[in-house]
Design an enzyme around this catalytic site. Structure first.
Site, PDB file in Angstrom:
ATOM      1  N   GLY A 244      90.142  39.413  22.576  1.00 51.61           N
ATOM      2  CA  GLY A 244      88.782  39.054  22.171  1.00 51.61           C
ATOM      3  C   GLY A 244      88.085  38.192  23.206  1.00 51.61           C
ATOM      4  N   GLY A 472      96.769  38.131  20.491  1.00 47.82           N
ATOM      5  CA  GLY A 472      97.540  38.901  21.467  1.00 47.82           C
ATOM      6  C   GLY A 472      98.324  37.990  22.389  1.00 47.82           C
ATOM      7  CB  THR A 473      97.925  34.411  22.990  1.00 45.22           C
ATOM      8  OG1 THR A 473      97.718  34.100  21.611  1.00 45.22           O
ATOM      9  CG2 THR A 473      96.582  34.604  23.647  1.00 45.22           C
ATOM     10  NE  ARG A 636     109.237  22.731  23.844  1.00 45.62           N
ATOM     11  CZ  ARG A 636     109.749  22.975  22.652  1.00 45.62           C
ATOM     12  NH1 ARG A 636     109.405  22.238  21.625  1.00 45.62           N
ATOM     13  NH2 ARG A 636     110.600  23.959  22.485  1.00 45.62           N
ATOM     14  CE  LYS A 641     109.772  38.627  28.999  1.00 42.99           C
ATOM     15  NZ  LYS A 641     111.169  38.978  28.846  1.00 42.99           N
ATOM     16  N   GLY A 710      99.187  24.129  24.776  1.00 48.17           N
ATOM     17  CA  GLY A 710      98.618  25.481  24.723  1.00 48.17           C
ATOM     18  C   GLY A 710      98.073  25.893  26.070  1.00 48.17           C
ATOM     19  CB  VAL A 711      98.793  28.015  28.636  1.00 51.78           C
ATOM     20  CG1 VAL A 711      99.371  26.753  29.199  1.00 51.78           C
ATOM     21  CG2 VAL A 711      99.852  28.902  28.016  1.00 51.78           C
ATOM     22  N   GLY A 712      96.084  29.347  28.356  1.00 48.96           N
ATOM     23  CA  GLY A 712      95.281  30.570  28.284  1.00 48.96           C
ATOM     24  C   GLY A 712      94.065  30.345  29.144  1.00 48.96           C
ATOM     25  CD  GLU A 713      89.897  29.172  25.998  1.00 48.99           C
ATOM     26  OE1 GLU A 713      88.717  29.249  25.693  1.00 48.99           O
ATOM     27  OE2 GLU A 713      90.746  28.645  25.260  1.00 48.99           O
TER      28      GLU A 713
HETATM   29 MO1  MOS Z   1      88.321  31.257  23.546  1.00 51.30          MO
HETATM   30  S1  MOS Z   1      86.571  31.549  24.559  1.00 51.30           S
HETATM   31  O1  MOS Z   1      87.976  29.800  22.755  1.00 51.30           O
HETATM   32  O2  MOS Z   1      88.495  32.554  22.488  1.00 51.30           O
END
Ligand code: MOS
Length: 755
Positions: A244, A472-473, A636, A641, A710-713
């Protein structure tokens, strides 16, 4: 499912375990076997298909809508428009994270058209093909005016001050070295592979809405308000998402159209937003224009930082990108001001797109830092190290955990930065010119209020549930990990249930906050369920624990035992439940949010350093990103993966941000013209660099009991600047407007050549 079982023992909040071994996604087999149900996979008995009619002007009004021909076509059940859709309410202003939507005007509310592609009618038919054909047969006439989709942004309004300290104007005016430049990022469109979709079912009293939603709880709240019925009469389900990137955080108009059509016709209705519509009416990252002024002493210490941002928004909605999100705390300086304002255009309403605010903001700031380093004749890594703050100077609070310096140092080491020749175009390899660039990055770390339930069941399994969703994360997997870590129950005996508003309310899948938010709640729920098992064990009339005190018991490796004895000496928990004829011991977990908490004692953020190498072949104007080293301080890391997968994906997206992505509007009609995956260019595998991801793994115990942020952005922040800084190093061309175009590199303007 062949999944390695982690047999961890009791967990102590003061000495957190370091990173687990990598665990494959627990939902992986379901996804690769086609068993995972995405929204548009739901086909209900008697279901009809809705296809919207989109306006072909961007500014003006509807004069007539002729539906007669469409209504007479095969399979058509209804053609809805302003005259016959029925009542759709507006939402009340959002309270906290409840009741949020970005496009506030309900569909068909008036006859005014404010952007190209605005829904003006919708056809419902027996098949998708029939609905599509009939939608094309609806004739709409308009009174059209010239749309305003101009790229350049300006405003006479007094901007909002986002952050202020000291006297930045005076400090800038007297600084030995200054940079004063404007950076531009274009409109970008979210392109998750899964299209937005709604499958709505009204049963005469209740709605069941299958939605492509990153926030089912909020979606229910918004739809209940718009449909004018109580919350408890709406159930929203989002079991799996084909991603998304923020575009699916808040409801969009198609969702209420599908629900309203279902209620009107008393049949289930499916509406799938097409790829071209996704460029029109489900949000986008707005165009930004950011002036950055940096003042430094000749020693490289920052004395002034000013960051003034504008972003476009739609005619009706005030979407602010928040470009200065990371500006006030990134570097130490006594004098700083960040401002922002919005400029209206005839475009659909913008929304959050991966790393909203900080991602475009750090392109500007980290480009300016590179320009400053060049003026100072100083290494850009050194310049950043020199300006490392001791605390968050924006809010005068200590950082819960900040290891930005280590990110830079580790990254420099891994990248081989010491071998960098700062001279433009001096580095060669295999006949190509290399450019090396660096940028820092950061991203906000918060928690959202979360409730959850954990059941320990007499068949030896556990069930954990909360109304969050897995974008999906890896949310399914991380919930399984928390329960397994706390109980020693193997993953193939843990059921994770998400994506349903019937479950206890959970967080949005946004802000990279879901993991940090669910941890304290699920830890609480597991401990309560375990306590119930202890209580059953000690209340038994016989057995090893009869008459013992509850607090003398421990729960490890799936077994209840006396604290001072080994797990093997005890009993499997399921045996205790079975002996008591109890199906399940249940715990309700609850944790508070941290967002906007006025009593906060720490500034909580993730940090990182991005190093990029580009290769440049001037003879053919061939530019490639060949190598990226990224070092992330994200607390942490619960599971390396999927975490690495997040950062790699973000880097790939960052290559797109730097080199490819831009939504272009036709200035005559206001239409997003590259509205498909052939013309809206995304990074492909062939464009992707070698990516080296390192996690520093310092648990952040301020944020939650497992220390995860948390990671991603965070992985997308800084990448574009690292790449354009590398482009400058290779070519001498400073690109301040994304994406980098080959034309920029072939015919540099004098302004671009100026360093
Ligand atoms: Mo992210 S832009 O907070 O889904």
């Amino acid at each position: 499912m062949a999944i390695t079982t982690k047999l961890s023992t009791t967990f102590s909040p003061t000495v957190p375990p370091k990173t687990n071994g990598s665990l494959p996604r627990v939902d992986g087999p379901l996804k690769v076997s086609g068993g995972a149900m995405y929204t548009s996979d739901y086909n209900l008995p008697g279901m009809l298909y809705a296809v919207p009619v989109c306006s072909t002007i961007a500014n003006g009004s509807i004069v007539t809508i002729e539906t007669g021909r469409a209504e007479a076509m095969p399979g058509v059940k209804a053609v809805y428009h302003r005259g016959n859709i029925g009542k759709i309410f507006r939402t009340a202003p959002a309270v906290g994270f409840s009741g949020i939507l970005d496009e506030r005007r309900p569909p068909f509310e008036d006859d005014t058209v404010r952007y190209y592609g605005q829904y003006v009618a919708a056809v419902v038919a027996l098949t998708f093909e029939q609905a599509t054909a009939a939608a094309n047969a609806v004739k709409v006439t308009y009174k059209s005016e010239k749309p305003d989709v101009r790229d350049h942004l300006d405003t006479d309004a007094k901007p909002k001050v986002d952050s202020h300290r000291g006297d930045p104007d005076a400090a800038f005016a007297s600084a030995a070295i200054t940079v004063d430049q404007t950076y531009v990022t274009p409109t970008e469109t979210h392109n998750p592979i899964e299209l937005h979709a709604s499958v709505a079912n009204w049963d005469g009293q209740n709605f069941t809405l299958y939605e492509t939603s990153q926030a089912v709880v909020n979606h229910r709240e918004v739809l209940a308000q718009m449909l004018g019925i109580p919350n408890e009469n709406v159930r929203v389900i989002s079991r799996f998402l084909g991603s998304g990137f923020g575009g699916k955080l808040w409801p969009w108009p198609h969702s209420v159209l599908a629900a309203t059509a279902s209620r009107n016709l008393n049949r289930p209705v499916k509406l799938v937003v097409t790829r071209d519509m996704m460029f029109q009416n489900v949000g986008h990252r707005p165009r930004t224009q950011q002036r950055v002024r940096l003042g430094a002493g000749s020693d490289g210490k920052l004395v002034a930082l000013m960051h003034d941002s504008l972003n476009h928004t739609s005619i009706l909605d005030d979407y602010s990108e928040g470009c200065s999100e990371a500006t006030s705390y990134s570097y130490s300086t006594a004098n700083l001001r960040a401002t922002s304002d919005i400029v209206r255009r005839n475009v659909g309403t913008p929304t959050s797109m991966r790393g909203p605010g900080a991602v475009p903001g750090l392109f500007a700031l980290e480009s300016a830092m590179d320009e400053l380093a060049i003026k100072l004749k100083m290494d850009p890594v050194k310049l950043r190290l020199l300006n490392e703050p001791k605390i968050d100077e924006g809010i005068n609070l200590p950082f819960s955990s900040r290891h930005f310096v280590e990110c830079l140092n580790v990254g420099a080491e891994k990248f081989g930065w010491a071998n960098r020749d700062p001279k433009i175009g001096a580095m060669k390899k295999d006949g190509l010119t290399l450019g090396w660039g660096v940028a820092g990055c950061s991203w906000i770390a918060e928690r959202m209020a979360t409730e959850s339930t954990v059941e320990l069941r007499s068949d030896g399994t556990a069930r954990v549930s909360t109304a969050t969703q897995d974008i999906g994360t890896g949310t399914y997997t991380v919930l399984s990990q928390i329960v397994s870590e706390k109980t020693g129950i193997p993953h193939d005996r843990i059921e994770v249930v998400l994506g349903d508003t019937n479950l206890p309310p959970g967080p949005i899948s946004g802000g990279s906050w879901a993991t940090a938010s669910i941890i304290p709640s699920v830890v609480d729920a597991v401990e309560k369920a375990q306590k119930t098992v202890f209580s059953i064990a000690t209340q038994a009339t016989d057995g090893p624990f009869a008459g013992k005190k509850e607090d003398s018991l421990a729960f490890s490796n799936g077994r209840v035992h006396l604290k001072e004895q080994s797990p093997e000496s005890g009993l499997p928990f399921e045996q205790i439940l079975a002996q008591g004829n109890i199906r399940a011991a249940s715990g309700q977990g609850k944790s508070e949010g941290t967002f906007g908490d006025p009593k906060k004692k720490f500034s909580t953020h993730s940090f990182g350093a991005q190093f990029a190498e580009v290769s440049w072949q001037p003879e053919t104007a061939r530019l490639r990103v060949s190598r990226v080293v990224t070092v992330i301080d994200g607390g942490r890391i619960m599971n390396p993966k999927p975490a690495r997968n997040q950062i790699e994906g973000a880097v790939v997206m960052g290559v797109g941000m730097a080199l490819f992505e831009a939504t272009r509007y036709d200035t005559r009609y206001g239409a997003p013209i590259n509205n498909n995956l052939a013309d809206y260019i995304l990074t492909t595998n062939a464009d992707s660099p070698a990516i080296d991801v390192t996690f520093l793994d310092y648990p952040d115990m301020v944020l939650n009991p497992l220390g995860a942020r948390g990671v991603g952005e965070i992985g997308l922040a800084g990448i574009a600047a690292a790449i354009t800084n590398a482009v400058h190093h290779a070519t001498g061309v400073r690109v301040r407007e994304l994406p980098v175009r080959i034309e920029d590199l072939l015919q540099p303007t004098p302004a671009q050549l100026r360093t």
